[in-house]
Design a protein around this motif. Structure first.
Motif, mmCIF file in Angstrom:
data_model
loop_
_atom_site.group_PDB
_atom_site.id
_atom_site.type_symbol
_atom_site.label_atom_id
_atom_site.label_comp_id
_atom_site.label_asym_id
_atom_site.label_seq_id
_atom_site.Cartn_x
_atom_site.Cartn_y
_atom_site.Cartn_z
ATOM 1 N N SER A 91 -74.593 4.382 -37.621
ATOM 2 C CA SER A 91 -75.142 4.846 -38.898
ATOM 3 C C SER A 91 -74.263 4.415 -40.068
ATOM 4 O O SER A 91 -74.768 3.955 -41.106
ATOM 5 N N LEU A 92 -72.936 4.534 -39.905
ATOM 6 C CA LEU A 92 -72.018 4.156 -40.982
ATOM 7 C C LEU A 92 -71.968 2.646 -41.182
ATOM 8 O O LEU A 92 -71.801 2.172 -42.306
ATOM 9 N N VAL A 93 -72.099 1.892 -40.105
ATOM 10 C CA VAL A 93 -72.154 0.426 -40.228
ATOM 11 C C VAL A 93 -73.387 0.016 -41.022
ATOM 12 O O VAL A 93 -73.322 -0.840 -41.913
ATOM 13 N N ALA A 95 -74.813 -0.950 -48.513
ATOM 14 C CA ALA A 95 -74.056 -0.746 -49.752
ATOM 15 C C ALA A 95 -73.451 -2.045 -50.257
ATOM 16 O O ALA A 95 -73.315 -2.249 -51.469
ATOM 17 N N ARG A 96 -73.086 -2.933 -49.328
ATOM 18 C CA ARG A 96 -72.435 -4.181 -49.725
ATOM 19 C C ARG A 96 -73.366 -5.062 -50.544
ATOM 20 O O ARG A 96 -72.923 -5.787 -51.437
ATOM 21 N N VAL A 153 -63.232 6.591 -36.502
ATOM 22 C CA VAL A 153 -64.539 5.965 -36.720
ATOM 23 C C VAL A 153 -64.485 4.991 -37.892
ATOM 24 O O VAL A 153 -65.137 3.937 -37.865
ATOM 25 N N LEU A 154 -63.714 5.295 -38.933
ATOM 26 C CA LEU A 154 -63.699 4.465 -40.140
ATOM 27 C C LEU A 154 -63.177 3.041 -39.881
ATOM 28 O O LEU A 154 -63.823 2.070 -40.292
ATOM 29 N N PRO A 155 -62.007 2.867 -39.206
ATOM 30 C CA PRO A 155 -61.596 1.492 -38.883
ATOM 31 C C PRO A 155 -62.586 0.787 -37.953
ATOM 32 O O PRO A 155 -62.800 -0.423 -38.081
ATOM 33 N N VAL A 189 -64.423 -2.915 -38.626
ATOM 34 C CA VAL A 189 -64.394 -4.041 -37.689
ATOM 35 C C VAL A 189 -65.812 -4.433 -37.295
ATOM 36 O O VAL A 189 -66.161 -5.624 -37.259
ATOM 37 N N THR A 190 -66.660 -3.449 -37.009
ATOM 38 C CA THR A 190 -68.019 -3.726 -36.548
ATOM 39 C C THR A 190 -68.875 -4.317 -37.655
ATOM 40 O O THR A 190 -69.669 -5.234 -37.413
ATOM 41 N N ALA A 191 -68.731 -3.816 -38.887
ATOM 42 C CA ALA A 191 -69.513 -4.356 -40.006
ATOM 43 C C ALA A 191 -69.170 -5.822 -40.253
ATOM 44 O O ALA A 191 -70.055 -6.654 -40.502
ATOM 45 N N ASN A 192 -67.876 -6.155 -40.162
ATOM 46 C CA ASN A 192 -67.482 -7.558 -40.337
ATOM 47 C C ASN A 192 -67.916 -8.413 -39.154
ATOM 48 O O ASN A 192 -68.161 -9.616 -39.316
#
Length: 261
Positions: free
Chosen positions: A17-19, A25-26, A108-110, A114-117
């Motif tokens: 969900s955060l990814v 947002a990007r 979860v944040l790091p 990593v996953t978004a990139n």
């Protein structure tokens, strides 16, 4: 390490969900939206074609031709790696409103970074694959691509956890990291061929896990033949060790994050 992996798997829906939120947002407010994920690597490739064929047409080894394509096989995963570390270093500070929530899992944040990139890297791959097909260089070895991707993901996540935890207490890391990555760029076989290096440079490259990962990408995609098994396996061992150390260090400092951010 096992507890950290289990925890991340337990929060996989939250990570997903955060990814998704991070990716939206990007590109929010951009006319092309997600199309920039394809346009950016295409523009990057065109810039390097212009630089290395028109502005700096120096003599290079025939094994690296077409050079712009060889370079792109290395710069695409390196962009994923460097962007991940730069963003991970400040991810806990940027997400301080979430960190202050008692039940929120900070690791979860790091992982999201990593996953978004990784998603951006995967979205850029079709551009590279199209040019590989155009030059007749894409072979069955492309099926081995998940191997270096997995090693790089684990290695990046380990370093991301470590940097995220350290930066909470040492903000100078964000200023230093960019220069370290700039040096690491030239200490990795992106601009030059790993097989043609000798002496101390070759010895230094053997100690660089990302060098083996990048060589694996280049062989799998550009050369169409893969024989760097030992190097990739060694990088895999280092990646697992790095993740274990990063997860342990992150867990040790977890209770201090609220005060630090």
């Amino acid at each position: 390490m096992i507890e950290s992996v289990a925890g991340l798997l337990r929060y996989r829906l939250l990570v997903g969900s955060l990814v998704s939120r991070e990716l939206k947002a990007r590109y929010r407010g951009n006319v092309l939206g997600f199309l920039w994920s394809f346009v950016n690597p295409l523009l990057l490739l065109l810039v390097y074609v212009l630089v290395f064929t028109v502005i700096l047409p120096v003599h290079r080894s025939p094994a690296m031709e077409p050079y712009s394509l060889f370079f792109f096989c290395g710069i695409l995963p390196w962009t994923w790696f460097s962007s991940t570390l730069l963003e991970s270093s400040g991810v806990l500070i940027a997400g301080s409103n979430l960190i202050r929530k008692v039940l929120f899992p900070a690791e979860v944040l790091p992982t999201v970074t990593v996953t978004a990139n990784l998603v951006h890297f995967l979205l850029g791959l079709p551009i590279l694959l199209v040019f590989l097909i155009w030059h007749g260089r894409l072979t069955w070895t492309a099926l081995l691509l998940p191997l270096p991707i997995l090693v790089q993901y684990v290695f990046s996540l380990g370093l991301g956890l470590l940097l995220a935890a350290l930066t909470v207490h040492f903000r100078d890391i964000q200023n230093i990291l960019g220069h370290v990555l700039h040096l690491a760029f030239f200490a990795s076989p992106i601009l030059y061929l790993y097989g043609e290096t000798q002496g101390r440079l070759r010895q230094a490259l053997r100690l660089n896990p990302m060098a083996h990962v990048l060589v694996s990408y280049q062989q799998i995609l550009f050369d169409g033949a893969f024989d760097h098994w030992q190097g990739l396996a060694a990088a895999g061992v280092v990646a697992v060790f790095t993740f274990a150390v990063g997860a342990w260090f992150f867990d040790r400092l977890r209770d201090t994050f609220v005060e630090g951010v």
